[in-house]
Design a protein around this motif. Sequence first.
Motif, PDB file in Angstrom:
ATOM      1  N   ILE A   2       9.746  14.434   2.345  1.00 24.73           N
ATOM      2  CA  ILE A   2       9.474  15.694   1.628  1.00 24.73           C
ATOM      3  C   ILE A   2      10.680  16.001   0.734  1.00 24.73           C
ATOM      4  CG2 ILE A   2       8.945  18.147   1.824  1.00 24.73           C
ATOM      5  CD1 ILE A   2       7.794  17.609   4.595  1.00 24.73           C
ATOM      6  N   MET A   3      10.453  15.928  -0.553  1.00 24.13           N
ATOM      7  CA  MET A   3      11.542  16.131  -1.506  1.00 24.13           C
ATOM      8  C   MET A   3      12.179  17.508  -1.349  1.00 24.13           C
ATOM      9  SD  MET A   3      11.276  15.126  -5.527  1.00 24.13           S
ATOM     10  CE  MET A   3      10.294  13.713  -5.062  1.00 24.13           C
ATOM     11  N   SER A   4      13.509  17.543  -1.270  1.00 22.07           N
ATOM     12  CA  SER A   4      14.322  18.777  -1.187  1.00 22.07           C
ATOM     13  C   SER A   4      14.330  19.425   0.187  1.00 22.07           C
ATOM     14  CB  SER A   4      13.879  19.822  -2.237  1.00 22.07           C
ATOM     15  OG  SER A   4      13.990  19.286  -3.535  1.00 22.07           O
ATOM     16  N   LEU A   5      13.637  18.823   1.180  1.00 26.62           N
ATOM     17  CA  LEU A   5      13.718  19.377   2.528  1.00 26.62           C
ATOM     18  C   LEU A   5      15.082  19.030   3.114  1.00 26.62           C
ATOM     19  CD1 LEU A   5      11.892  20.928   4.611  1.00 26.62           C
ATOM     20  CD2 LEU A   5      11.558  18.707   5.726  1.00 26.62           C
ATOM     21  N   GLU A   6      15.754  20.035   3.662  1.00 27.45           N
ATOM     22  CA  GLU A   6      17.120  19.827   4.150  1.00 27.45           C
ATOM     23  C   GLU A   6      17.127  18.956   5.405  1.00 27.45           C
ATOM     24  OE1 GLU A   6      18.532  23.763   4.753  1.00 27.45           O
ATOM     25  OE2 GLU A   6      18.604  24.245   2.600  1.00 27.45           O
ATOM     26  N   LEU A  56      13.236  30.737   3.442  1.00 25.42           N
ATOM     27  CA  LEU A  56      11.907  30.841   2.842  1.00 25.42           C
ATOM     28  C   LEU A  56      11.547  29.605   2.012  1.00 25.42           C
ATOM     29  CD1 LEU A  56       9.351  32.486   2.215  1.00 25.42           C
ATOM     30  CD2 LEU A  56      10.597  33.547   0.317  1.00 25.42           C
ATOM     31  N   GLU A  57      12.514  29.134   1.204  1.00 26.01           N
ATOM     32  CA  GLU A  57      12.231  27.987   0.331  1.00 26.01           C
ATOM     33  C   GLU A  57      11.833  26.756   1.147  1.00 26.01           C
ATOM     34  OE1 GLU A  57      14.959  29.767   0.242  1.00 26.01           O
ATOM     35  OE2 GLU A  57      14.834  30.852  -1.670  1.00 26.01           O
ATOM     36  N   GLN A  58      12.491  26.582   2.299  1.00 21.06           N
ATOM     37  CA  GLN A  58      12.192  25.417   3.132  1.00 21.06           C
ATOM     38  C   GLN A  58      10.809  25.539   3.778  1.00 21.06           C
ATOM     39  OE1 GLN A  58      14.542  22.558   3.676  1.00 21.06           O
ATOM     40  NE2 GLN A  58      14.929  23.539   1.703  1.00 21.06           N
ATOM     41  N   VAL A  59      10.435  26.752   4.191  1.00 19.29           N
ATOM     42  CA  VAL A  59       9.105  26.961   4.773  1.00 19.29           C
ATOM     43  C   VAL A  59       8.025  26.704   3.720  1.00 19.29           C
ATOM     44  CG1 VAL A  59       7.535  28.664   5.798  1.00 19.29           C
ATOM     45  CG2 VAL A  59       9.907  28.556   6.532  1.00 19.29           C
ATOM     46  N   ILE A  60       8.288  27.142   2.488  1.00 20.42           N
ATOM     47  CA  ILE A  60       7.324  26.919   1.400  1.00 20.42           C
ATOM     48  C   ILE A  60       7.098  25.417   1.196  1.00 20.42           C
ATOM     49  CG2 ILE A  60       7.002  27.112  -1.103  1.00 20.42           C
ATOM     50  CD1 ILE A  60       8.381  29.885  -0.904  1.00 20.42           C
ATOM     51  N   LEU A  61       8.170  24.642   1.237  1.00 18.74           N
ATOM     52  CA  LEU A  61       8.031  23.185   1.102  1.00 18.74           C
ATOM     53  C   LEU A  61       7.140  22.624   2.210  1.00 18.74           C
ATOM     54  CD1 LEU A  61      11.698  22.058   0.236  1.00 18.74           C
ATOM     55  CD2 LEU A  61       9.731  22.088  -1.302  1.00 18.74           C
ATOM     56  N   LEU A 114       1.323  30.871   2.765  1.00 16.45           N
ATOM     57  CA  LEU A 114       2.405  31.264   1.852  1.00 16.45           C
ATOM     58  C   LEU A 114       2.597  32.773   1.868  1.00 16.45           C
ATOM     59  CD1 LEU A 114       1.575  28.838  -1.110  1.00 16.45           C
ATOM     60  CD2 LEU A 114       3.647  28.779   0.292  1.00 16.45           C
ATOM     61  N   TRP A 115       1.488  33.522   1.895  1.00 15.94           N
ATOM     62  CA  TRP A 115       1.569  34.980   1.967  1.00 15.94           C
ATOM     63  C   TRP A 115       2.272  35.407   3.260  1.00 15.94           C
ATOM     64  CZ3 TRP A 115       0.152  38.991  -1.255  1.00 15.94           C
ATOM     65  CH2 TRP A 115       0.113  40.262  -0.666  1.00 15.94           C
ATOM     66  N   GLU A 116       1.859  34.811   4.370  1.00 13.87           N
ATOM     67  CA  GLU A 116       2.455  35.146   5.665  1.00 13.87           C
ATOM     68  C   GLU A 116       3.955  34.833   5.682  1.00 13.87           C
ATOM     69  OE1 GLU A 116       0.337  33.169   8.751  1.00 13.87           O
ATOM     70  OE2 GLU A 116      -1.453  34.443   8.578  1.00 13.87           O
ATOM     71  N   ALA A 117       4.333  33.680   5.092  1.00 16.34           N
ATOM     72  CA  ALA A 117       5.750  33.275   5.081  1.00 16.34           C
ATOM     73  C   ALA A 117       6.593  34.302   4.342  1.00 16.34           C
ATOM     74  CB  ALA A 117       5.893  31.906   4.431  1.00 16.34           C
ATOM     75  N   HIS A 118       6.065  34.820   3.232  1.00 13.92           N
ATOM     76  CA  HIS A 118       6.821  35.822   2.471  1.00 13.92           C
ATOM     77  C   HIS A 118       6.961  37.123   3.261  1.00 13.92           C
ATOM     78  CE1 HIS A 118       6.262  33.150  -0.997  1.00 13.92           C
ATOM     79  NE2 HIS A 118       7.204  33.867  -1.602  1.00 13.92           N
TER      80      HIS A 118
END
Length: 978
Positions: free
Chosen positions: A757-761, A792-797, A815-819
Motif C-alpha cells: 500500500i503506497m505511503s502506508l507507514e 486519519l491519513e493512514q486510515v483513509i489509505l 470514510l465518513w466514520e473515520a473523519h
Amino acid sequence: MYINCHTYYSLRYGTMSVEQLVQKGLAASADTLVLTDINNSTAIPDFAGECIKNKIKPVAGIEFRNDNDLQYIGIARNNKGLRELNEFLSKLNSEKEPVPFPAPQFSDSYIIYSLQKKPDRKLFDNERIGIRKSEMNRLITLPSSTDRNMMVLLQPVTFADSEDIFIHKSLRAVDNNILLSHLKPWQCAGEDEFFLTPETTDRTLIQYEWLIKGTNKLLDDCYLQFDREGLKNKKIYSASRYDDKLLLEKLAWDGMIYRYGRENKEAKKRVQHELAIIDKLGFSAYFLITWDIVRYSMARGFYHVGRGSGANSVVAYCLKITNVDPIDLNLYFERFINPKRSSPPDFDIDYSWKERDEVIDYIFKRYGYSHTALLGTINTFRGKSIVRELGKVHGLPKEEIDSLIDNPASEANRNDITETIFSTGLKIADFPNMRSIHAGGILISEEPITCYTALDMPPKGFPTTQWDMYTAEEIGFEKLDILSQRGIGHIKESAEIILRNRSVDVDVHAVQKFKNDEKVKEYLRKGETKGCFYIESPAMRGLLTKLRCDNYTTLVAASSVIRPGVARSGMMKEYIYRFHNPHNFKYIHPVMKEQLEETFGVMVYQEDVLKVCHHFAGLDLADADTLRRAMSGKHSSKQEMQRIVERFFSNCRKKGYSEEVTKEVWRQIESFAGYSFSKAHSASYAVESFQSLYLKAHFPLEFMVAVINNFGGFYRTWVYVHEARRFGATIQLPCVNMSNYKTTIYGTDIYIGFIHIMSLEYNLAMSIETIRNVNGPFRDLNDFVTRVTPGLEQVILLIKAGAFRFTGKKKPVLLWEAHMMINKNKHERTRPLFSPPVRNFTLPELVRNNIEDVYDEIELFGFPVTVSWFDMLETSFRGEIPAHRMNEFTGKTVRMVGHLVTVKYIKTVKNDWMNFGCFIDAEGSFFDTVHFSQSLTSWPFKGSGTYLLLGIIVQESGFASLEVEKMAKLPVKPDQRY
C-alpha cells in the motif's frame, strides 16, 4: 624535493594519472617522489610499482584536509609509517571525525605544516615547516630564533602543464557544487604547482641551499618497500600450515563419503589429486576459511549458493561450499588448466539479501576488524554524468543540460560554453570521481589491512579499502565474494510457506530428485519459468523453448548461451540450429571440433575461450587467461591486453590460417569473452533454477507468494500476482484481520501485504499485525482506531485499499466514520483506558461504482487487484487469436490484444532502434513481439497499457512471436470522479 605530489586520486582535485606523474617527475630529473594524495592512500601500490620501474625512489604519504582547508602533510619514513598514517586516517573515517590540528605525535612519519598554518607549540622532532617557492621572501623576516633545520622546501605538484589548471578548477567547482565563476583561490591549488625544471630550481633556490639540504635529508630518511609478490591473504587457519593440511584432509574425506559414498574410485582419485595441489600451492587456509563461513551460515539455517571457479573443485563440493558435482559435469580443478596461475580459485558465495549482512558481520568478528575489510571500487567520470556535472558548474539550466545530453550533435546545442563542456569532458573522462563499495568482495589479510591501505567507513558500517579489486589482485590479494541474491530468499521462504500452508516439509537441496522430476522437465520445455531464478526473462524463456530444454546439462549451457556476447555475435541462433542438427553443420576449423565438440563448435563457457586461444592460436594458458580476464573487465593493463592480441594474430599467421578464418574466430572471442560464464558458474545457476522450478511446478501459489515477498525479480509485482491467479489463487485485497506486513496465503487465498500500500507507514503496518496477534481480530473500524491509534491519513489509505471490507460497509460510509472518529488536527493519539461509546449516524445512500474501486487499487498498489487489466478496456475485442495458438498461424497476419509487460531496447548495426516486447493476453498467457525501426517510427510504444497489435506471426525452432507492423494503445474506462 617533491614532497607533496598529487594524482587524480585526490578526488576532484588532481589532474594526473599515476603513470603521468612519474613520467613528469622523470622528465624533471627527480630521483625521489612523495605521493601525498588528499585524505587517501589509494594510489600508493601503483605509484610504488611505477617509480621502481622508472628507477625513481618512491615515498608514501597522505595530505590531510578538512574540506578545502589544508591541515598538514604526513610523510611515511618507512612501511611502519605508512601503516601509522593509514591507521590514523582510518580512525578518523570510522569515527566520522575531522582531521585534528595540530597533528598527534607519530613515531615513523614526518608531518609538514604550511607556513601560514603552524602549531602554536614547539614542533616535535618529526615535524617540519614547508616553505613554498613563492614564500622565500618571508624567510628574511622570520625571527632569528627560528630553527632552519625544521624547514623543508614545499613544492606541491598538481598539474602536468598549464592546460590542467582549467581542468582542476572545473573539478573543484564540481566538488564544491558551485558555479565556476564563484570559485575562490583558497578552494583551488596554486597555479605554480608544477614540476620545476632543473634550471629554474638552480636559479631560484641558489641562495637557499640549506633548505634544499634539509629537504633532501628528510627524503634520504624515507623509503617504501611495497611487496607485490606472494599472497597477502590469511595464510593459516588453525595452528600451522601442517595442521591446516590435516584438517582439510579430514573434512574432505568425510565429505566425500557424504557426497559419493565410500567406494567411488573416481571421487577418491580426484580428492587425493586436489588435496595435493592445494597443499603444494598453500591454499589450505583459503579453503578452510571459506568452509568456516559456510559452516557458520548453515548452522544459522541460511541457504547459500557457491559459485566461481572454485566450483570446479571436488574438495569444495565435499566441504559443501558448492552444490555442483564437478565429476558429473566433467569440470577440472586446475583453474582453466592454467599451471601458471598462482592465486587460489575464487569463491562467490551467494546468500539471501536478508541474511548476507549477518554473514559479513560474522567474518569481521571471526577474523578481526584489523585483518578484514570490504573491497572498495573507484567510480569514474563517465558519459552523461560528465555533461551534467560540467553543465551545472557552467550555469546551464536543467532543461538545456537535458537537451545537450539527448541531442549533443544538434546545431542548437553548439556554442562556446558547450564546446568547453565537451572538450573538458573528454579530458576528465575516466578520472576517478568517488570511492564506493564492491558488490561483495571481502579481504581477509595475514597482516593488518592498514599495512596496505587506509580504510573508509561507508554507510554499510564495515571498513572498506580505498583501492579496488585490480589493485588488490596486483599486490597479491584474493578476494572472497559474499553476495546477496533475491533468488535464494524466495527459495527459502517458499519452503517455509509450504510447511505452514500445506504441512509439507520440502528439502530444497534434493537437487538430484528435481533434475529427474517429469513436471519440472515439462515446465522447462514450455518455458513456464516466470519467477524462477535466472530463467524467467522473455529471452531465456524463448531460448528454453527453442532448445526444448528438459535436462540439467542443456540448462547449464543455456545459462551461458543467453549472455549478451553470444547473441551479439550471432552464435546463439547458430547454437540452437546445431543443437537440433548435430550432424548437419561444418566446423570453422578442425581445432574447433577437437576442442568444442560438446558445444557444437560454439564458445559457450569461459573455458572455451581459453581452449580456442591456446589450441587454435597457440597462446600459452597464462596469456589466454589474461586475455579472458581483460575482456571480462578484470584486468586493468591495456598495454598487456594489446600485446596478447597482437600475439594472437601473429601466431595465427604463422600457423597458416586464412585471414578470414582468423578474423571470424577473433570476432566470436571478442564479442563473447566479456560476458561469458565459467561452466561451474553456469552449473551453480542451473542448480538454483532447478530448485525454483521444482517449487513452482509443485507448489505454485506458495512459490509466487515468496517471489512477491522477496521483490527483485525480473518483472514487476503485478506480473507475479497475475501468475498466482493463473495457477488458481484467489487474490484478496489487504485486510486488517487477515493480512500481514508481507503478502500471505491461507489455502488458495492470497492476501496482499500492507507493504504494497503506497505511503502506508512501516510502523503502523507492523503494529496492525502485532496488536491483532496479541488481542485478537478487530471487530470494526472503531475497534481498530481505538486499539491501533492511527492518524486519519493512514486510515483513509487502509479504507481505500479495502482493508475494512469485512465490516460490510461501503467505502464512503467508512470514510465518513473515520473523519468523525479521528481529530485530523491531532498528530498523536493515545489509547483510552475505556472505549468510548460509538455514535451511530444515519447517512443517505452514498453512490459508488466498481471502476472507482479499481482506480483506488491502481493508485495504491500500481495495478488492479480485483479485476484484470482487460476488464478496464472500453472495447470487448480481445484479439483474433490467443497466445497459445500462435504456432498454428505461422506466416499469417493477425490482430492480437495484449497488456505490456516489458520492453527491451536494442541498437541495430545501422544504429537504429528496435524493440522486443513481452505481453500478456486476456487468458493470462505471455507472448513476445518484435518491433523493427520502420514500425517504431510510426507506431512507437506509449508507456504502460493494453495494446492492439497487428503483425505477422514468425516462428523459430517452435517458438512463435509477432513481428509488429502497427500497434495502438487501447482506451480504458474513465474514472468518473475526475
